[in-house]
Design a protein around this motif. Structure first.
Motif, PDB file in Angstrom:
ATOM      1  N   ILE A 228       0.275  -1.152   0.309  1.00  0.00           N
ATOM      2  CA  ILE A 228       0.071  -0.179  -0.138  1.00  0.00           C
ATOM      3  C   ILE A 228       0.663   1.345   0.391  1.00  0.00           C
ATOM      4  N   ILE A 229       0.521   1.901  -1.064  1.00  0.00           N
ATOM      5  CA  ILE A 229       1.587   3.078  -0.996  1.00  0.00           C
ATOM      6  C   ILE A 229       1.092   4.723  -0.992  1.00  0.00           C
ATOM      7  N   GLY A 230       0.603   5.892  -0.425  1.00  0.00           N
ATOM      8  CA  GLY A 230       0.257   6.975  -0.484  1.00  0.00           C
ATOM      9  C   GLY A 230       0.771   8.031   0.377  1.00  0.00           C
TER      10      GLY A 230
ATOM     11  N   LYS B 155      -2.936   4.726 -14.670  1.00  0.00           N
ATOM     12  CA  LYS B 155      -4.831   4.565 -14.989  1.00  0.00           C
ATOM     13  C   LYS B 155      -5.033   6.253 -14.628  1.00  0.00           C
ATOM     14  N   VAL B 156      -4.738   6.631 -13.206  1.00  0.00           N
ATOM     15  CA  VAL B 156      -5.340   7.736 -12.332  1.00  0.00           C
ATOM     16  C   VAL B 156      -3.560   8.463 -12.781  1.00  0.00           C
ATOM     17  N   PRO B 157      -4.130   9.739 -13.019  1.00  0.00           N
ATOM     18  CA  PRO B 157      -3.135  11.448 -13.019  1.00  0.00           C
ATOM     19  C   PRO B 157      -2.526  11.166 -11.772  1.00  0.00           C
ATOM     20  N   ARG B 158      -3.255  11.097 -10.744  1.00  0.00           N
ATOM     21  CA  ARG B 158      -3.040  11.614  -9.809  1.00  0.00           C
ATOM     22  C   ARG B 158      -1.812  10.217  -8.786  1.00  0.00           C
ATOM     23  N   THR B 159      -1.650   9.749  -9.323  1.00  0.00           N
ATOM     24  CA  THR B 159      -0.865   8.035  -8.888  1.00  0.00           C
ATOM     25  C   THR B 159       0.240   8.091  -9.458  1.00  0.00           C
ATOM     26  N   ALA B 160       0.189   8.711 -11.191  1.00  0.00           N
ATOM     27  CA  ALA B 160       1.439   8.994 -11.083  1.00  0.00           C
ATOM     28  C   ALA B 160       2.108  10.421 -10.491  1.00  0.00           C
ATOM     29  N   GLU B 161       0.962  11.230 -10.414  1.00  0.00           N
ATOM     30  CA  GLU B 161       1.900  12.223  -9.981  1.00  0.00           C
ATOM     31  C   GLU B 161       2.645  11.982  -8.361  1.00  0.00           C
TER      32      GLU B 161
ATOM     33  N   ASP C 254       2.958  -7.863  -5.332  1.00  0.00           N
ATOM     34  CA  ASP C 254       2.291  -8.564  -6.777  1.00  0.00           C
ATOM     35  C   ASP C 254       1.428  -7.797  -7.411  1.00  0.00           C
ATOM     36  N   GLU C 255       0.573  -7.313  -6.517  1.00  0.00           N
ATOM     37  CA  GLU C 255      -0.141  -6.086  -6.659  1.00  0.00           C
ATOM     38  C   GLU C 255       0.376  -4.363  -5.607  1.00  0.00           C
ATOM     39  N   ILE C 256       0.454  -3.494  -6.116  1.00  0.00           N
ATOM     40  CA  ILE C 256       0.414  -2.429  -5.448  1.00  0.00           C
ATOM     41  C   ILE C 256      -1.137  -1.261  -4.909  1.00  0.00           C
ATOM     42  N   ILE C 257      -1.858  -1.172  -3.750  1.00  0.00           N
ATOM     43  CA  ILE C 257      -2.506  -0.493  -3.941  1.00  0.00           C
ATOM     44  C   ILE C 257      -2.119   0.920  -3.765  1.00  0.00           C
ATOM     45  N   PHE C 258      -2.598   2.131  -4.272  1.00  0.00           N
ATOM     46  CA  PHE C 258      -2.587   3.436  -4.625  1.00  0.00           C
ATOM     47  C   PHE C 258      -3.806   4.264  -3.639  1.00  0.00           C
ATOM     48  N   MET C 259      -3.359   4.847  -2.134  1.00  0.00           N
ATOM     49  CA  MET C 259      -4.380   4.820  -1.631  1.00  0.00           C
ATOM     50  C   MET C 259      -4.457   6.715  -1.590  1.00  0.00           C
ATOM     51  N   GLU C 260      -5.724   6.957  -1.413  1.00  0.00           N
ATOM     52  CA  GLU C 260      -5.331   8.818  -0.935  1.00  0.00           C
ATOM     53  C   GLU C 260      -6.534   8.916  -0.254  1.00  0.00           C
ATOM     54  N   LYS C 261      -6.451   9.767   0.918  1.00  0.00           N
ATOM     55  CA  LYS C 261      -7.573  10.549   1.524  1.00  0.00           C
ATOM     56  C   LYS C 261      -8.572   9.804   1.920  1.00  0.00           C
ATOM     57  N   GLY C 262      -7.921   7.953   1.979  1.00  0.00           N
ATOM     58  CA  GLY C 262      -9.354   7.479   2.650  1.00  0.00           C
ATOM     59  C   GLY C 262     -10.022   6.861   1.839  1.00  0.00           C
ATOM     60  N   VAL C 263      -9.161   6.651   0.105  1.00  0.00           N
ATOM     61  CA  VAL C 263      -9.955   5.787  -0.409  1.00  0.00           C
ATOM     62  C   VAL C 263      -9.052   4.947  -1.257  1.00  0.00           C
ATOM     63  N   ILE C 264      -8.979   3.985  -1.866  1.00  0.00           N
ATOM     64  CA  ILE C 264      -7.925   2.898  -2.848  1.00  0.00           C
ATOM     65  C   ILE C 264      -8.559   3.931  -4.365  1.00  0.00           C
TER      66      ILE C 264
END
Ligand SMILES: Nc1ncnc2c1ncn2[C@@H]1O[C@H](COP(=O)(O)OP(=O)(O)OP(=O)(O)O)[C@@H](O)[C@H]1O
Ligand SMILES: [Mg+2]
Lengths: 249, 222
Positions: A34-36, A230-236, A206-216
């Motif tokens: 989990i990253i974020g 897929k999501v710009p926020r992830t790239a940023e 195996d998988e990465i979860i990007f979390m921000e402000k309480g949601v995946i």
């Protein structure tokens, strides 16, 4: 069957909604990272999974058993879920050996001799057989974290939760802890790891979860997340964190 | 004025000394058990239990020990509850030191880091196991210096029991002095015996402290 199923988890502290409907699953033997950003609810999520923090809403199953049910014996569940803390939290008054042994003797009611053998095996596994009689204050941060991993392993957990296990360590000590974790992942341990170590995430998860402000925000295999999010926020976020910590760290 | 000392005082004072030691031991241990329960109640309980424990601590810390002793010994007698002087002394001073010890224990338990509890619970330990195997062993090490002071205070405070007629060290000294009028000398001997006891206790507890010392778990001396 999934080892862990988390469904629509909610948690609020006062006015602040820290978890706003988190759902994911963890398969046996899988390592999920989990990253974020800071304050996003990653630690809260981990603490909800073994109910060190009570979620407000949502359900969690471990091996098909609903552990958010009010009837469940939460102590029995916690004994099956290892937890590795950012600042180790080794029992200050106990030696490395006693730290690893305590849960075996008091929770698992294992005879002392057997518990000692088991604890020494786990200490050897993290490379600290020679430190069995050292107190936490006599160990480096990296060694303390390895003892805390041994303490979790000794309980034969179905799953280990890691909350930023290397964030409190001096850079030169991070490697020894990551090595132990890589070995565990290879050995088929099921792990859920919150970390800023992108090198580890990339090569071990195996998988990465990007979390921000309480949601995946996004989840997927490391290749996909790192190279074509897929999501710009992830790239940023990934760009920022790589600038800050570097590729490996 | 010449100073007079008589060896025959010593056996009498010795009997008083035994009573003083017994009284101190009885009330300090009663206070330790009760104090620990009070501390746990004030830290972890809610509602009436928390409220009662807090009221208890405030009452016994906020009123003079002598008043408490007289209430137990003379006051309760008015309600038909009467104790021998020894029992009254143990009860009053045990109840009193419990309140002080509760505050020391409470401070020490609070000084144990929160992460220790989290780690214990995460292993599947119950609340009682966490308190018993993780929090108390650390808290007791932290509290020992403050607790030693309390023991020394109690030892000295027991000298008020002569006021309810107990022949403790002070009481015996007073009896001897009022028959031979050697007030200065007799009380000086009494004082020296108290001093010797205090030194023995202090030294003994330092040894205990050194024995149970663990690296990284420093007790704060005050
Ligand atoms: N016990 C608590 N009481 C009140 N608020 C809390 C509590 N624990 C966490 N919070 C708040 O919830 C939010 C999420 O915290 P959390 O520790 O889960 O974030 P995080 O993603 O782990 O952040 P970090 O990367 O800094 O560790 C924060 O704003 C924090 O202040
Ligand atoms: Mg966190």
């Amino acid at each position: 069957m999934s080892l862990l199923v988390v469904e629509d988890l909610h948690k609020r502290y006062g006015k602040e909604e820290v978890l706003r409907g988190v759902s994911f699953t963890l398969e046996p033997g899988e390592t999920k990272v989990i990253i974020g950003p800071s304050g996003t609810g990653k630690s809260t999520l981990l603490r909800c999974i073994n109910r060190l923090t009570e979620p407000d809403r949502g359900r969690i199953w471990l091996n098909g058993e609903e552990i958010t049910s009010p009837r469940v014996n939460i102590y029995r569940i916690r004994a099956q879920i290892g937890f590795v803390f950012q600042d180790f939290n080794l029992f200050t008054h106990l030696t490395a050996l006693d730290n690893v042994r305590l849960g075996l003797i008091r929770v698992k009611r294992m005879p002392k001799r057997e518990a000692t053998e088991r604890a020494l095996r786990e200490l050897a596994r993290v490379g600290l057989a020679d430190k069995a009689n050292a107190y936490p204050a006599q160990l480096s941060g990296g060694q303390q974290q390895r003892v805390s991993i041994a303490r979790a392993l000794a309980m034969d957990p179905k799953l280990i939760l890691f909350d930023e296990p290397t964030s409190a360590l001096d850079p030169e000590l991070i490697g020894e802890v990551l090595e132990v974790m890589i070995e565990l992942a290879k050995g088929g341990m099921t792990m859920l790891v919150v970390t800023h170590e992108m090198g580890f995430a990339r090569s071990v998860a195996d998988e990465i979860i990007f979390m921000e402000k309480g949601v995946i925000v996004e989840q997927g295999p490391p290749e996909a997340i790192f190279t074509r999010p897929k999501v710009p926020r992830t790239a940023e976020f990934l760009r920022k964190i790589t600038e800050f910590y570097g590729e490996q760290g | 004025m010449e100073l007079v000392f008589k060896w025959e005082w010593l056996p009498q004072l010795g009997r008083g000394l035994v009573l003083t030691v017994e009284l101190t031991a009885a009330c300090i241990s009663m206070g330790a058990v009760l104090g620990l329960l009070l501390a746990i109640a004030r830290l972890y309980a809610r509602g009436p239990i928390y409220w009662l424990a807090s009221a208890y601590v405030h009452f016994f810390r906020g009123t003079p020990l002598l008043v408490q002793l007289f209430m137990v010994h003379f006051g309760l007698a008015g309600w038909g509850i009467s104790f021998t002087p020894l029992v009254s002394g143990i009860i009053a001073m045990g109840l009193n030191t419990a309140a002080y010890q509760a505050e020391y224990f409470r401070g020490a338990i609070q000084a144990v880091k929160r992460g220790q509890t989290m780690a214990a619970l995460s292993l599947g330990m119950t609340w009682w196991q966490t308190i018993r195997y993780v929090i108390l062993p650390q808290a007791l090490r932290l509290v020992l210096p403050a607790w030693s002071n309390e023991l020394v205070y109690m030892l000295k405070y027991t000298s008020i029991v002569y006021l309810i007629g107990l022949p403790d060290l002070m009481g015996v000294g007073r009896t001897i002095a009022s028959t031979n009028f050697r007030f200065f000398e007799v009380y000086a001997v009494v004082a020296l015996i108290y001093l010797a006891l205090v030194l023995i206790i202090t030294f003994g507890l330092r040894l205990v402290e050194a024995r149970i010392k663990v690296p990284g778990l420093g007790a704060v001396r005050q």
